[in-house]
Write an enzyme that holds these catalytic residues in place. Sequence first.
Site, short mmCIF file in Angstrom:
data_model
loop_
_atom_site.label_atom_id
_atom_site.label_comp_id
_atom_site.label_asym_id
_atom_site.label_seq_id
_atom_site.Cartn_x
_atom_site.Cartn_y
_atom_site.Cartn_z
N CYS A 1 8.07 -1.03 7.20
CA CYS A 1 8.77 -0.12 8.12
C CYS A 1 9.27 -0.86 9.37
CB CYS A 1 7.87 1.05 8.50
SG CYS A 1 6.17 0.57 8.89
N1 LIG Z 1 2.98 4.63 6.00
C1 LIG Z 1 4.11 3.99 6.21
O1 LIG Z 1 4.87 4.31 7.15
C2 LIG Z 1 4.55 2.88 5.29
C3 LIG Z 1 5.85 2.37 5.41
C4 LIG Z 1 6.26 1.33 4.55
C5 LIG Z 1 5.39 0.84 3.60
N2 LIG Z 1 4.12 1.34 3.51
C6 LIG Z 1 3.25 0.78 2.46
O2 LIG Z 1 3.25 1.71 1.38
C7 LIG Z 1 1.98 1.70 0.72
C8 LIG Z 1 1.41 3.12 0.75
O3 LIG Z 1 1.27 3.49 2.12
P1 LIG Z 1 0.76 4.92 2.58
O4 LIG Z 1 0.97 4.96 4.05
O5 LIG Z 1 1.37 5.98 1.73
O6 LIG Z 1 -0.81 4.79 2.25
P2 LIG Z 1 -1.91 5.94 2.13
O7 LIG Z 1 -1.46 7.15 2.86
O8 LIG Z 1 -3.19 5.30 2.51
O9 LIG Z 1 -1.94 6.27 0.55
C9 LIG Z 1 -2.41 5.37 -0.41
C10 LIG Z 1 -2.31 5.99 -1.79
O10 LIG Z 1 -2.81 5.05 -2.75
C11 LIG Z 1 -3.85 5.65 -3.51
N3 LIG Z 1 -4.89 4.63 -3.77
C12 LIG Z 1 -5.63 3.99 -2.83
N4 LIG Z 1 -6.43 3.06 -3.42
C13 LIG Z 1 -6.18 3.15 -4.76
C14 LIG Z 1 -6.69 2.47 -5.90
N5 LIG Z 1 -7.61 1.51 -5.77
N6 LIG Z 1 -6.21 2.80 -7.11
C15 LIG Z 1 -5.27 3.76 -7.25
N7 LIG Z 1 -4.74 4.46 -6.20
C16 LIG Z 1 -5.20 4.15 -4.98
C17 LIG Z 1 -4.38 6.79 -2.65
O11 LIG Z 1 -4.91 7.76 -3.52
P3 LIG Z 1 -6.12 8.76 -3.14
O12 LIG Z 1 -6.44 8.54 -1.70
O13 LIG Z 1 -5.59 10.11 -3.44
O14 LIG Z 1 -7.20 8.36 -4.05
C18 LIG Z 1 -3.09 7.27 -1.97
O15 LIG Z 1 -2.39 8.12 -2.85
C19 LIG Z 1 1.10 0.71 1.50
O16 LIG Z 1 1.07 -0.51 0.83
C20 LIG Z 1 1.80 0.61 2.86
O17 LIG Z 1 1.56 -0.62 3.49
C21 LIG Z 1 3.69 2.35 4.32
#
Ligand SMILES: NC(=O)c1ccc[n+]([C@@H]2O[C@H](COP(=O)([O-])OP(=O)(O)OC[C@H]3O[C@@H](n4cnc5c(N)ncnc54)[C@H](OP(=O)(O)O)[C@@H]3O)[C@@H](O)[C@H]2O)c1
Length: 341
Positions: free
Chosen positions: A146
């Site tokens: 981001c």
């Molecule tokens: N947030 C942002 O603004 C943003 C922007 C750009 C990129 N990103 C990147 O996008 C990715 C996702 O970010 P997010 O903010 O959406 O994260 P998040 O809110 O922490 O969500 C993570 C997701 O991954 C799942 N998960 C976690 N560990 C897992 C495992 N071992 N096996 C299978 N599923 C698993 C979780 O499922 P459950 O909790 O339901 O089990 C949840 O659905 C990250 O790599 C982050 O760095 C984020």
Amino acid sequence: MAVLGATGYTGVELLRVLAQHPRVRVTVVTSQQFAGKPLSEVYPSLAGKCDLVLEELDVAKVASRSALAFAALPHKTSMEVVAALVEQGLRVVDLSADFRLHDPEVYRQWYSPHKAPRLLRQAVYGLTEIHRRSISRARLVANPGCYPTGAVLGLAPLFARRLVRGTVLIDAKSGVTGAGRSSAVELSFSEVNENFKAYSVGVHRHTPEIEQELSEIAKSTVSILFVPHLVPMSRGILSTMYVELKRRVSDTELALLYKTFYHNGPFVRILPYGVFPETKEVRGSNDCVVGLRYEPRAKRLIVITALDNLVKGAAGQAVQNMNLMYGWPEAEGLRGAALVP
Ligand SMILES: NC(=O)c1ccc[n+]([C@@H]2O[C@H](COP(=O)([O-])OP(=O)(O)OC[C@H]3O[C@@H](n4cnc5c(N)ncnc54)[C@H](OP(=O)(O)O)[C@@H]3O)[C@@H](O)[C@H]2O)c1
């Protein structure tokens, strides 16, 4: 299509965006802790828009029921899953950091040893406005971070024209969803509300990603000084960049440079000279808005960009990339205006 990590903030944002996409049907949504539950029980906002039941992540099942997977998983978890999906012939847009850095040694320094280093060569960095042609041929797109999206879009025209001297200072502020759906104490309401702080000062993991992309654009090594901040809002990133130029550039030349550079980009909006963006004007939209002013006393150009970290900084850009991978209009499903007020 599959959304892996559908219960995270970028996962649920992908589902919101995809629900408005005319050509896409989501067939698989995964979660670790909520597997077996209807998605709408975890996110009632999606009831009637995506009525699937959450499943555990099973690569073979995902591959048999979808042609493209969005991996919205934490870094390190993503690399093995993505490698297995690519092996099965799926197209993948990975939202994590795992395939963004081209050099496995740089990944090791900032994250950990890479478990699929050979795939780094195949992955295309998904900053749409810069890598359109490669994205349209890619099987694996590494969706940008981001902060890097706002920083690189704001600086790319200057580096492409080789106008920059020295180190660029990037001072960025993000809403709390940038950290994902976490229960960490430092992200709880009473810690974040009415507070404003810097974090990972000068050592944030997005530093090498920004430097990699700007160096490619400049065709020489670029160094930046990057300081991110946390502000008490849910979405949005405002990045203020201070740039020393090799020569004085007039207001008209600047405006022309940016408008020409982004002439075919539906989502990068250049404001009139001296007008600056706010996070509220991009909330929920796929826009990145850019404002510019040269400050003659300090001899610095000030570039300010605003974007929604969950849309242009994540899910929206991922869908923009998917559109290119399928040869669909780049803006399909992404034309919604920001949520104002
Ligand atoms: N947030 C942002 O603004 C943003 C922007 C750009 C990129 N990103 C990147 O996008 C990715 C996702 O970010 P997010 O903010 O959406 O994260 P998040 O809110 O922490 O969500 C993570 C997701 O991954 C799942 N998960 C976690 N560990 C897992 C495992 N071992 N096996 C299978 N599923 C698993 C979780 O499922 P459950 O909790 O339901 O089990 C949840 O659905 C990250 O790599 C982050 O760095 C984020």
